[in-house]
Design a protein around this motif. Structure first.
Motif, mmCIF file in Angstrom:
data_model
loop_
_atom_site.group_PDB
_atom_site.id
_atom_site.type_symbol
_atom_site.label_atom_id
_atom_site.label_comp_id
_atom_site.label_asym_id
_atom_site.label_seq_id
_atom_site.Cartn_x
_atom_site.Cartn_y
_atom_site.Cartn_z
ATOM 1 N N LEU A 190 -2.975 7.802 2.348
ATOM 2 C CA LEU A 190 -2.034 6.773 1.925
ATOM 3 C C LEU A 190 -2.789 5.865 0.949
ATOM 4 N N GLY A 191 -2.246 5.695 -0.271
ATOM 5 C CA GLY A 191 -2.960 4.943 -1.290
ATOM 6 C C GLY A 191 -3.626 5.847 -2.317
ATOM 7 N N ALA A 227 4.011 7.028 10.981
ATOM 8 C CA ALA A 227 3.570 7.474 9.661
ATOM 9 C C ALA A 227 2.178 8.063 9.696
ATOM 10 N N ALA A 228 2.021 9.213 9.046
ATOM 11 C CA ALA A 228 0.693 9.768 8.810
ATOM 12 C C ALA A 228 -0.108 8.766 7.984
ATOM 13 N N THR A 229 -1.414 8.740 8.162
ATOM 14 C CA THR A 229 -2.255 7.888 7.328
ATOM 15 C C THR A 229 -2.635 8.592 6.020
ATOM 16 N N SER A 230 -2.292 9.861 5.902
ATOM 17 C CA SER A 230 -2.283 10.507 4.590
ATOM 18 C C SER A 230 -0.949 10.144 3.927
ATOM 19 N N THR A 231 -0.833 10.350 2.606
ATOM 20 C CA THR A 231 0.412 9.965 1.933
ATOM 21 C C THR A 231 1.592 10.691 2.551
ATOM 22 N N VAL A 232 1.426 11.977 2.819
ATOM 23 C CA VAL A 232 2.452 12.733 3.557
ATOM 24 C C VAL A 232 1.747 13.620 4.582
ATOM 25 N N PRO A 233 2.457 14.009 5.642
ATOM 26 C CA PRO A 233 1.874 14.968 6.577
ATOM 27 C C PRO A 233 1.908 16.370 5.989
ATOM 28 N N LEU A 250 0.876 -1.165 0.000
ATOM 29 C CA LEU A 250 0.000 0.000 0.000
ATOM 30 C C LEU A 250 0.914 1.215 0.000
ATOM 31 N N GLY A 251 0.719 2.120 -0.977
ATOM 32 C CA GLY A 251 1.618 3.257 -1.126
ATOM 33 C C GLY A 251 2.632 3.052 -2.241
ATOM 34 N N LYS A 287 5.207 2.832 4.074
ATOM 35 C CA LYS A 287 4.119 2.762 5.058
ATOM 36 C C LYS A 287 3.393 1.421 4.964
ATOM 37 N N THR A 339 5.518 7.952 -2.746
ATOM 38 C CA THR A 339 4.091 7.620 -2.692
ATOM 39 C C THR A 339 3.724 6.886 -1.400
ATOM 40 N N GLY A 340 4.709 6.669 -0.525
ATOM 41 C CA GLY A 340 4.397 6.074 0.787
ATOM 42 C C GLY A 340 4.598 4.570 0.871
ATOM 43 N N TRP A 342 0.296 14.106 -3.656
ATOM 44 C CA TRP A 342 0.185 14.384 -2.226
ATOM 45 C C TRP A 342 -1.033 15.254 -1.938
ATOM 46 N N GLY A 358 -5.868 4.048 3.308
ATOM 47 C CA GLY A 358 -5.327 5.127 4.126
ATOM 48 C C GLY A 358 -6.440 5.881 4.839
ATOM 49 N N PHE A 359 -7.512 6.114 4.111
ATOM 50 C CA PHE A 359 -8.695 6.803 4.665
ATOM 51 C C PHE A 359 -9.257 5.998 5.852
ATOM 52 N N HIS A 379 -16.348 2.315 5.404
ATOM 53 C CA HIS A 379 -15.984 0.897 5.409
ATOM 54 C C HIS A 379 -17.074 0.038 6.052
#
Lengths: 362, 362
Positions: free
Chosen positions: B233-234, B176-182, A233-234, A244, A240-241, B200, B245-246, A320
């Motif tokens: 992320l993703g 790690a942030a769950t967004s691609t980047v913080p 993932l990423g 992670k 692109t992560g 991003w 990631g969401f 989800h």
């Protein structure tokens, strides 16, 4: 061709088949429930479609019909289970029941299970806890499939994380491989003769493979020595992560194989009868933190606010568990979806075991 | 320009400044330790660079110097802490100490903390547990920044997940942030006048923003009402795993704001003095599962096997914590990296508080 079949009838057929293998009534009922539950929620890759794989493992002794999972170490809030290579679904249900009992008595239950088998969808076990008003989590490791960031060889499994929490109008269920997609998704695209729509597979560490006709590379996905693997993932670059998804896969490994002293991803070979995946099961009672109804209501409101955000034109915002709830309503009414090939496999198994399948597939 | 400064001297300066704000010696020592620890590990975005933000919040009363975190509900394995808007680092250390104590006594400790403040790097708190031989986890929510899949408006915070586990030659730390980047990463690229190298930031849900000169869109990242947000992320499409990631961001929200009945992402406004982020702290004693040394050795071997995989030519395979260990060795010897602008901010704060900074920055 895919046809619809009544879920209650199909469940009875699965029950009869597992009884014929030598599983008890209770065990057969549990297996049938997990498989049909999965198909009812629209996750056909992990429902009755998997029966042929389990049949193969039961026949060659990789799955041991008479094995019973055993607690080899425990505290008030934890247990290590040795599953002795019994059927994964039965080990999973047993282990999550242990976690749930501990959570109800002491607030938290963390169970790590070794020498298990393929247990279907992780979300099934997380949902068991949610059905009792608890937070549930489950993970499993699997044989090497995912590329660590910058590596050219797969090492980590697809190592899914499932998380379930009671909510209205239905349970929040997150269930996701820590690779971008699970192995099964590649097979689905190949069967459909469709190219892969994103960077799901890479060769030599970071070269995307999209072509569904690229049998050379895609067949090698099952070979841990090959220079092909699934993207975390990423993706496959740090930008692109990638690190992670890769790191989340390692965390799954800790809770499954490392804490249980079970087989790690690289130690699991489908051919080896003396190894099996490792799994984890966590239950937490929200009541140790506050009023359960208040917590669930607040969470439900939070999720509803997400659903109601402005969306990209033509797209729906799903939380989800929403898609699974829609699939369930449909399958419960109109039947579960089974393709002809899978149905034939099930009929062949039934026939060999002397189980009359005709009354159940009409 | 970035220069190097001796970490011990700079720590003394931070201590003196926090003492001058009115924090106790013990509190000032803790804050100084977290900030310098962060710079020593090469995470300059969250080290002394953050002092100006905290200074602003201390001055306007958002951070309350005299507040003490308070346990408002607890069991043997859990606690809810109300931090009463004290300094985030102090709330974090307090909460993780509670979790560690419970884990040592009962195997597991889960603490959820409300009305806290910005607490720096989540990994600091996870590492506190690892330093005591335990598994540590920590998360924080933050104001809306991440786009739920298919949404055109940010809703979830960057909601990082930190996980630490003892290993040789050094601790495994995932943070790690769950967004691609913080959020901070975007600011770094803008300062460096570099375009964003991957998806991003997106506007209107799925249109990538790469141009660092696109002030219109990038400035709007801080505006929760704008049609711009960080990619999970993703990425922003289900094909690349956006929903994963969401979903992980939502799980962080459960352990932080939902269980503590604290402020959720959308309720946190930097301007509002009556709200603060919610955080979680988990400690687990591996000894409840088996022999601690055996577990750590097995895990260390697993990680070493990853480091030794064949790599993309010219690339190194890092396990989580490796880069930080390299940065630590360098900074400990050669000093921490502080840019002139940040140094000036620190000097201005010191001057206002009557703290002599000269002896510490020579």
């Amino acid at each position: 061709m895919i046809k619809r079949y009544d879920s209650d009838k199909m469940k009875q057929l699965v029950f009869n088949i597992y009884q014929a293998y030598g599983f008890s009534d209770d065990e057969s009922e549990k297996v049938a429930h997990t498989l049909i539950y999965t198909d009812l929620h629209g996750i056909e890759s992990h429902g009755v479609q998997r029966m042929v794989m389990y049949d193969h493992f039961i026949q060659n002794g990789k799955i041991r019909v008479k094995s019973q999972p055993e607690i080899v170490k425990q505290t008030d809030v934890s247990a290590v289970v040795d599953a002795h290579f019994g059927l994964g679904q039965l080990n999973g249900i047993y282990s999550m029941e242990v976690a749930i009992k501990k959570a109800k008595e002491h607030g938290v239950g963390i169970v790590t299970t070794r020498h298990s088998g393929h247990y279907g969808i992780a979300g099934y076990y997380a949902n068991m806890a949610a059905e009792q008003g608890l937070i549930g989590m489950s993970s499993t490791n699997s044989r090497p499939a995912m590329l660590p960031t910058h590596a050219t060889k797969a090492f980590v499994g697809t190592n899914p994380i499932a998380f379930a929490m009671p909510a209205k109008p239905h349970t929040f269920i997150f269930d996701a491989a820590t690779s971008t997609v699970p192995q099964g998704k590649i097979e689905v695209y190949r069967k459909l003769e469709k190219d892969l729509p994103a960077l799901w597979v890479a060769k030599n560490g970071d070269e995307p493979v999209y072509d569904h006709n690229d049998t050379h590379d895609l067949d090698l996905l099952r070979d841990p020595e090959a220079n092909v693997g699934l993207a975390p993932l990423g993706g496959v670059s740090e930008a692109t992560g990638s690190h992670k998804g890769f790191g989340l896969g390692i965390i799954v490994e800790v809770f499954t194989s490392i804490l249980s002293m079970g087989n790690t991803s690289t130690e699991i070979s489908p051919a080896d009868l003396q190894v099996g995946p490792s799994q984890s099961f966590i239950a937490i009672d929200p009541a140790i933190f506050g009023d359960k109804d208040q917590i669930v209501n607040r969470f439900s409101e939070y999720l509803q606010n997400i659903r109601e955000l402005p969306a990209i034109p033509g797209k729906t915002i799903y939380v989800h568990g929403d898609k699974e709830a829609i699939a369930y309503a449909d399958r419960k009414k109109n039947g579960i979806e089974i393709d002809d090939h899978t149905l034939e496999e099930i009929m062949t198994i039934a026939q060999r075991l002397g189980v009359d399948y005709k009354p159940f597939i009409g």
